[in-house]
Write a protein that holds these residues in place. Structure first.
Motif, short mmCIF file in Angstrom:
data_model
loop_
_atom_site.label_atom_id
_atom_site.label_comp_id
_atom_site.label_asym_id
_atom_site.label_seq_id
_atom_site.Cartn_x
_atom_site.Cartn_y
_atom_site.Cartn_z
N ALA A 512 30.89 9.07 4.59
CA ALA A 512 32.14 9.87 4.50
C ALA A 512 31.81 11.31 4.80
CB ALA A 512 32.73 9.73 3.11
N ILE A 513 32.76 12.01 5.41
CA ILE A 513 32.59 13.43 5.74
C ILE A 513 33.68 14.19 5.02
CG2 ILE A 513 32.58 15.17 7.57
CD1 ILE A 513 31.60 12.99 9.48
N ARG A 514 33.25 15.24 4.26
CA ARG A 514 34.21 16.13 3.62
C ARG A 514 33.85 17.56 3.99
NH1 ARG A 514 34.90 16.07 -2.44
NH2 ARG A 514 32.61 16.19 -2.44
N VAL A 515 34.90 18.39 4.11
CA VAL A 515 34.71 19.82 4.38
C VAL A 515 35.37 20.58 3.24
CG1 VAL A 515 35.12 21.75 5.97
CG2 VAL A 515 34.70 19.44 6.87
N MET A 516 34.59 21.58 2.64
CA MET A 516 35.08 22.35 1.51
C MET A 516 34.92 23.83 1.80
SD MET A 516 33.24 19.96 -1.31
CE MET A 516 31.92 19.73 -0.13
N SER A 517 35.84 24.59 1.24
CA SER A 517 35.73 26.04 1.36
C SER A 517 34.59 26.51 0.48
CB SER A 517 37.04 26.71 0.95
OG SER A 517 37.22 26.59 -0.45
N ASN A 518 34.26 27.84 0.65
CA ASN A 518 33.17 28.35 -0.17
C ASN A 518 33.57 28.46 -1.63
OD1 ASN A 518 34.91 30.46 0.00
ND2 ASN A 518 33.40 31.98 0.69
N LEU A 519 34.85 28.16 -1.94
CA LEU A 519 35.29 28.12 -3.32
C LEU A 519 35.30 26.70 -3.86
CD1 LEU A 519 38.25 30.67 -3.19
CD2 LEU A 519 35.90 31.05 -3.94
N GLY A 520 34.84 25.73 -3.06
CA GLY A 520 34.76 24.35 -3.50
C GLY A 520 36.04 23.58 -3.31
N VAL A 521 37.01 24.09 -2.57
CA VAL A 521 38.27 23.38 -2.34
C VAL A 521 38.12 22.51 -1.11
CG1 VAL A 521 40.72 23.62 -1.88
CG2 VAL A 521 39.57 25.25 -3.43
N GLN A 522 38.43 21.21 -1.27
CA GLN A 522 38.33 20.28 -0.14
C GLN A 522 39.49 20.53 0.82
OE1 GLN A 522 37.39 16.10 -0.91
NE2 GLN A 522 39.06 15.50 0.47
N ILE A 523 39.14 20.69 2.12
CA ILE A 523 40.19 20.90 3.13
C ILE A 523 40.19 19.80 4.19
CG2 ILE A 523 40.18 23.42 2.79
CD1 ILE A 523 38.46 23.65 5.33
N PHE A 524 39.24 18.91 4.14
CA PHE A 524 39.17 17.85 5.16
C PHE A 524 38.34 16.70 4.56
CE2 PHE A 524 37.04 15.64 8.62
CZ PHE A 524 38.09 15.36 9.49
N GLU A 525 38.75 15.45 4.90
CA GLU A 525 37.97 14.28 4.49
C GLU A 525 38.18 13.17 5.50
OE1 GLU A 525 36.96 11.57 0.56
OE2 GLU A 525 38.95 12.45 0.72
N LEU A 526 37.09 12.54 5.82
CA LEU A 526 37.12 11.38 6.73
C LEU A 526 36.25 10.30 6.08
CD1 LEU A 526 38.14 10.31 9.46
CD2 LEU A 526 36.02 11.18 10.49
N LYS A 527 36.88 9.12 5.72
CA LYS A 527 36.18 8.07 4.99
C LYS A 527 35.82 6.89 5.89
CE LYS A 527 38.47 8.97 0.55
NZ LYS A 527 39.28 8.36 -0.52
N ASN A 528 34.95 6.04 5.37
CA ASN A 528 34.61 4.74 5.97
C ASN A 528 34.19 4.87 7.42
OD1 ASN A 528 35.22 3.33 3.58
ND2 ASN A 528 37.41 3.38 4.11
N ILE A 529 33.26 5.80 7.65
CA ILE A 529 32.73 5.98 8.99
C ILE A 529 31.54 5.03 9.13
CG2 ILE A 529 31.70 7.62 10.59
CD1 ILE A 529 33.05 9.85 8.96
N GLN A 530 31.63 4.12 10.07
CA GLN A 530 30.56 3.17 10.33
C GLN A 530 29.49 3.81 11.20
OE1 GLN A 530 30.24 0.10 9.05
NE2 GLN A 530 32.22 0.20 7.94
N VAL A 531 28.31 3.98 10.65
CA VAL A 531 27.19 4.56 11.40
C VAL A 531 26.17 3.45 11.63
CG1 VAL A 531 25.38 6.30 11.45
CG2 VAL A 531 27.56 6.80 10.32
N ASN A 532 25.99 3.11 12.88
CA ASN A 532 25.03 2.06 13.24
C ASN A 532 23.89 2.69 14.01
OD1 ASN A 532 23.75 -0.34 13.65
ND2 ASN A 532 25.25 -1.17 15.09
N GLY A 533 23.02 3.38 13.26
CA GLY A 533 21.89 4.06 13.88
C GLY A 533 22.22 5.51 14.21
N HIS A 534 23.27 5.74 15.08
CA HIS A 534 23.60 7.14 15.48
C HIS A 534 25.10 7.23 15.73
CE1 HIS A 534 23.06 11.13 17.11
NE2 HIS A 534 23.84 10.78 18.16
N LEU A 535 25.64 8.41 15.32
CA LEU A 535 27.08 8.64 15.49
C LEU A 535 27.32 10.11 15.80
CD1 LEU A 535 30.05 7.65 15.25
CD2 LEU A 535 29.93 8.33 12.82
N GLU A 536 28.16 10.35 16.82
CA GLU A 536 28.65 11.69 17.12
C GLU A 536 30.11 11.71 16.72
OE1 GLU A 536 26.89 14.27 18.57
OE2 GLU A 536 25.05 13.07 18.48
N GLN A 537 30.42 12.40 15.59
CA GLN A 537 31.76 12.36 15.04
C GLN A 537 32.43 13.73 15.19
OE1 GLN A 537 33.58 9.79 13.56
NE2 GLN A 537 35.20 11.33 13.82
N PRO A 538 33.53 13.80 15.98
CA PRO A 538 34.26 15.08 16.12
C PRO A 538 35.02 15.37 14.83
CG PRO A 538 34.71 13.59 17.93
CD PRO A 538 34.03 12.79 16.90
#
Length: 568
Positions: A512-538
């Motif tokens: 899973a990928i999450r992005v948080m501000s420097n105050l700890g507030v989540q502003i983005f989340e992407l779940k259940n990303i299947q990584v099979n060895g290597h992944l380039e995720q925009p």
């Protein structure tokens, strides 16, 4: 003729016929004697002198008997004799005797059959043909025969000693004999002997003696004795009983008489006295014994009781105090507990709280214990055991089992790491993945703010018990490619909110990928990303203000935080 006038010498007596022509004379004196007679004839004439007739009177014999004046009843060979050279020997004996030889001679042999006053008589004719006026009589006192009477035990036991046999006292030349199965041990030559009987079966004792009158029986008196078998009792029963453990049966041969059981002071017979089976309680440990004797069918008792040696085993002594660790953590292994050696113990029995188990030393004075993660507080006790049972247990040794704190979970908000455990945290740092970790000085609060790149985690310790380490979170600087088992790179840096997250894993994993501000507030989340060895995720954050942001990439087994700078 008339006027017959007879005269005889003084040694004779006219017994009849005086005045007649024939007289009878009794001659009383031996020697030369005379008979004279005169008479008148028919002419009335008388002879000038008497006619004298010379007579020689021969003496009568006087028999003399020689022989034993006293004899014994039943004795034979008693010889009686009188003068030799005579004729017409006539012997008589009284009715209690019998002439066994010599009748008609000057010497006879007599058997005396009846006790009392007896006699022997004899008459004979001497050389002149004269007999004694009356037979000679010889008085004999026939002494009664004293037949020995034996008294003593008629039924005895083999190898029995001290058996006394006696007969009438006051005699002489006592002659005792016993059959080959016996031995006279004392008293030979007296009226009482002591005999030891060694051989089973029919045996005899005999005796003969001489009375004060010199008489001995013709044959010894025989006394029959039966020698019986000596018993040899056996005892069956436990030779290794336990102290104070109820009763034990001991038995010997049945069908006998006068059973007599004895026992050492450490035991007591509780029933069966006088029978072939007794019940015994053993009250004292150590070497003890039980013995039995009885009378068998032959009336014999063993020379000594049969004894069975017993070793009475004691229970273990009471256990002493236990030493060891009184407070442990659930899941702790290798905890040692000990007690002092317990006398008379072959096996030590340990009882532990639930969830605790002995991993070594079971049955000994020292055990090593593992406490499972679910172990409970409780008491440890120990007691000794042997073949006789259990001894008294030790006093309980209380053990407090503190639970292992739950494994904390660390969450991140930028550089701020937070433990799921409110208390007991200790934060650790390692610059490399899998490092042993450095305890961060003073970092014991629930939250910790990262001030350097690396791997961070926490462990919780409560009541001396530590949890497993939390998940490890990596905080890294922007744009630096870390060479870990999990490699994450973000580019370009800086960017306008659009960037690529490059993830390389050694195996397939869901992230899973999450992005948080420097105050700890989540502003983005992407779940259940299947990584099979290597992944380039925009990642497109949209129109966000410029500044410092944190990108968290969290997989099944790791968590990495990267810094990213957004500028327009």
């Amino acid at each position: 003729m008339t006027g017959y006038a007879w005269t005889i010498s003084t040694g004779g007596t006219i017994t009849s016929g005086s005045g007649t022509n024939t007289i009878n004379v009794s001659w009383n004196t031996a020697g030369s004697q005379t008979v004279s007679v005169n008479y008148s004839n028919v002419n009335g004439c008388t002879a000038a002198g008497p006619s004298v007739y010379n007579v020689t009177v021969n003496p009568r014999p006087v028999p003399v008997i020689n022989g034993p004046a006293s004899a014994c009843e039943g004795s034979t060979g008693n010889i009686y004799s009188t003068q030799a050279g005579m004729t017409g020997y006539t012997w008589t004996v009284s009715p209690g005797a019998a002439i066994t030889s010599g009748a008609g001679t000057n010497s006879i042999t007599v058997a005396w059959n009846t006790a009392g006053s007896q006699s022997v008589t004899v008459n004979y004719s001497n050389g002149s043909g004269c007999q004694a006026a009356s037979p000679a009589t010889f008085a004999v006192l026939v002494n009664p025969m004293l037949v020995p009477v034996i008294t003593g035990p008629a039924s005895v036991c083999a190898v029995s000693t001290g058996n006394i046999y006696s007969t009438l006292a006051g005699m002489t030349t006592y002659n005792w004999t016993v059959s080959s199965g016996g031995l006279i041990t004392s008293g030979s030559g007296t009226n009482a002997i002591t005999v030891t009987w060694n051989t089973l079966g029919a045996q005899t004792v005999s005796v003969i003696y001489t009375s004060p009158t010199g008489c001995s029986p013709t044959i010894p008196t025989v006394y029959n004795v039966t020698v019986g078998q000596m018993p040899a009792p056996t005892i069956n029963g436990s030779t290794n009983p336990c102290q104070n453990s109820g009763y034990y049966n001991y038995n010997t041969e049945g069908g006998m008489n006068n059973y007599l059981w004895t026992i050492s002071p450490g035991g007591s017979i509780i029933s069966g006295e006088g029978s072939d089976v007794v019940q015994v309680s053993w009250n004292s440990a150590g070497v003890q014994w039980i013995a039995v004797d009885y009378t068998n069918q032959s009336g014999c008792t063993a020379t000594s009781p049969t004894q069975l040696d017993i070793t009475v085993n004691p229970l273990p002594d009471p256990a002493g105090n236990i030493t060891g660790t009184p407070v442990v953590c659930a899941g702790t292994s290798g905890v040692s507990y000990s007690c002092a050696p317990i006398n008379n113990t072959t096996y030590y029995v340990w009882q532990l709280p639930a969830g605790a188990s002995i991993v070594s030393g079971n049955g000994t004075t020292t055990v090593t214990v593992d406490f499972s993660s679910g172990a409970s507080s409780g008491s440890i006790i120990v007691y000794g055991n042997n073949l006789c049972g259990n001894g008294n247990a030790s006093s309980p040794f209380s053990v407090t089992v503190n639970p292992i704190p739950a494994t904390p979970v660390v969450t991140s908000a930028g550089l701020l790491l937070t433990s799921s455990a409110a208390d007991g945290n200790q934060w650790y740092y390692s610059p490399v993945q899998g490092g042993s970790g450095i305890a961060l000085q003073g970092a014991t609060n629930q939250s910790y703010t990262v001030n350097q790149d690396g791997w961070f985690w926490t462990e919780v310790t409560l009541n001396g018990c530590s949890s497993d380490s939390s998940n490890h979170v990596y905080i890294g600087t922007v744009g630096i490619h870390e060479q870990w088992a999990v490699n994450v790179n973000i580019y370009p840096v800086p960017n306008n909110g659009n960037f690529i997250v490059s993830i390389t894993l050694p195996s397939q994993e869901v992230c899973a990928i999450r992005v948080m501000s420097n105050l700890g507030v989540q502003i983005f989340e992407l779940k259940n990303i299947q990584v099979n060895g290597h992944l380039e995720q925009p990642v497109d954050l949209g129109n966000i203000p410029s500044g410092l942001y944190y990108v968290e990439i969290k997989g099944d087994r790791s968590q990495i935080i990267r810094k990213v700078v957004v500028g327009h």
